[in-house]
Design a protein around this motif. Sequence first.
Motif, short mmCIF file in Angstrom:
data_model
loop_
_atom_site.label_atom_id
_atom_site.label_comp_id
_atom_site.label_asym_id
_atom_site.label_seq_id
_atom_site.Cartn_x
_atom_site.Cartn_y
_atom_site.Cartn_z
N UNK A 18 1.29 3.47 1.08
CA UNK A 18 2.64 4.02 1.29
C UNK A 18 2.67 4.97 2.48
N UNK A 19 1.58 5.72 2.70
CA UNK A 19 1.54 6.62 3.86
C UNK A 19 1.60 5.81 5.15
N UNK A 20 0.87 4.70 5.21
CA UNK A 20 0.95 3.84 6.40
C UNK A 20 2.33 3.25 6.58
N UNK A 21 2.97 2.87 5.46
CA UNK A 21 4.32 2.30 5.54
C UNK A 21 5.33 3.34 6.04
N UNK A 22 5.15 4.61 5.66
CA UNK A 22 6.03 5.68 6.15
C UNK A 22 5.97 5.76 7.67
#
Length: 622
Positions: free
Chosen positions: A259-263
């Motif tokens: 999710x951090x990468x997607x942000x």
Amino acid sequence: MAEEFSFLSLLLITALAAFVPLLATRFSQFRVPIVVGEILAGMIVGKSGFNWIEASPALDFLTIFGFTYLMFISGLEVDFTTLAANKSSKKWLDNPIWLGVVVFAITVGVAFFAAEGLYALGFVSEPFIIALILSTTSLGIVVPVLTERGLMPTRFGQTLLMSALVADFGTLVLITIDVAILSRGLTFEVLLVLLLLLAFAVVVQVGKWAARIPGLPRLFEELSHATAQIKVRGAVALMVAFIVLSQWLGSEIILGAFLAGAVISLLAGHEGSNLRLKMDAIGFGFFIPIFFIMVGVQFDLPALFRSPEALLLVPVLLVIAYAVKFVAALLYRLQFSWQETFAAGGLLSARLSLIIAASAIALNLGIIDEAINADFILVAIVTCTISPLIFNRVYPAAQKIKREGVIIVGLGETSAMLARRLQQTGERVTVLGQSPERAQRLAQQQNLTVFEGDPRQPDSLHRAGAAQAATLIAVSTYDDVNLAACRLAAEEFGVPLLIAQSSDPAVADCLTEMGVRVVRPQLATVHALEGALHFPAAFDMLTNHEDGVEVREVQLNHPQYNGKLMREIRLPGNALVLGLRRNGEVLVPHGDTQLYLGDLLMLVGHPESLQQAMVQMNSVRA
């Protein structure tokens, strides 16, 4: 000393990480992924081989961090502009996202049926997580294969990309929830996993709000170079923050890292290419190879041979792994040919990082033993090696299309003037519009190739030559026509360069998200006037062709010049290189500047010299 030996182990691992890509190039005809080579190298020096690597807390940490960083990179690969471009399909089956969701649901259902059989035979103690392990897909294999075949811009390529993304994200979320239930039971605490998704939405909104603060984006840009590297530091801090939040909520850290990468992917958009390159360099240069080599180090081949049941299970798992994907892929037949359908099933059967991660989780929970875990690692190695070969063998070989020419959408004065100027530079120009009267008048008065038809319909664009065109320029007075024509040109025909004018800010944003170069007429006029005021010589050079000097751009695609220095290249006539763009960065070239394939060169000179230079630098372009 243990600490000294830990560094010796790390030296061996990093040496293998540097050696494997060199070895892979020697056997490039087999197209074995580098990560498979890293796992095999780890097996040689690990438990299954010489057992040279000694476990240590530092090495364990680097392995875990490499694992989470891999999930972070997977999130960074999510292309939200593609998601936004595809969500407008009116028929749900035409929408690659919904099609991917249904295919994933069928995959999980078939895999659960197979996992129930393994449970009944006593191989596993919890069938649902095994079904999720068998439902995974390797995005890291799918993307390079589609890119290599030039299928990423096509409807077929986008459909497979969406299916791989849905499978990756879906299995991550479901594994996280299932592990929470297995660890703590079906309690209210399981819903805490949803707080991760809420944190994702909140961080995205805060990031968008911060981007609108005056001066802040410029400050970040100024601190993104040399020793500051604020964007890289911020990305790593965000990843660790989501990992900590995942631990605090009792969920799997891989979901937090993803999710951090997607942000970052969502907030950075097209402007984040440099950041992605830096994050890829950190991950694939150090942390991620350590993870894959350590997977091989910890691979217990003797344990597999000590268990005849587990050894016999390998071919069974392989058959199941391919069967669940091929059965679900039959749904693609509603949209594509049988060849494309079977090719899709073969490619989506590739599994790598996520199946290894999920299997490690199941091992830690006691759902499977070391031998079954080794089985799943073997499944990953075999599928990610064979699946690309299946795809390349089954998918129909397409002849390379030499793209050339420009399609102009619109029949107004702007179209006529632009067409005349492009013809003067030797471009093959086709004009497309809906008005029969205007089309006939333009063809007679301007001696142009004009087609009458709706640019929003595939057959109209096909007649205009979109299947072979290199560029589409949409200058219709109707913004919705420009938007629809660009979307159709990208998704159906794979036109590489799209340019459009738009007066509506909302439409301009949609076009930008699709990767279209947008011209706002009012702003363009202001910029032109400002250029005439501050840069009169450059303005005259760009707008006045009577003096015989022009400025053009060309992409370097000829392998002869890859890695050459500027001073070693002789351009024809009086053609000179003014500048070059590489990975979103504009560079001022000098004699020691090295050129690489894909560089966009800005040339100045007489038209004849420029034309020869463009052919010279781009003669193998397909």
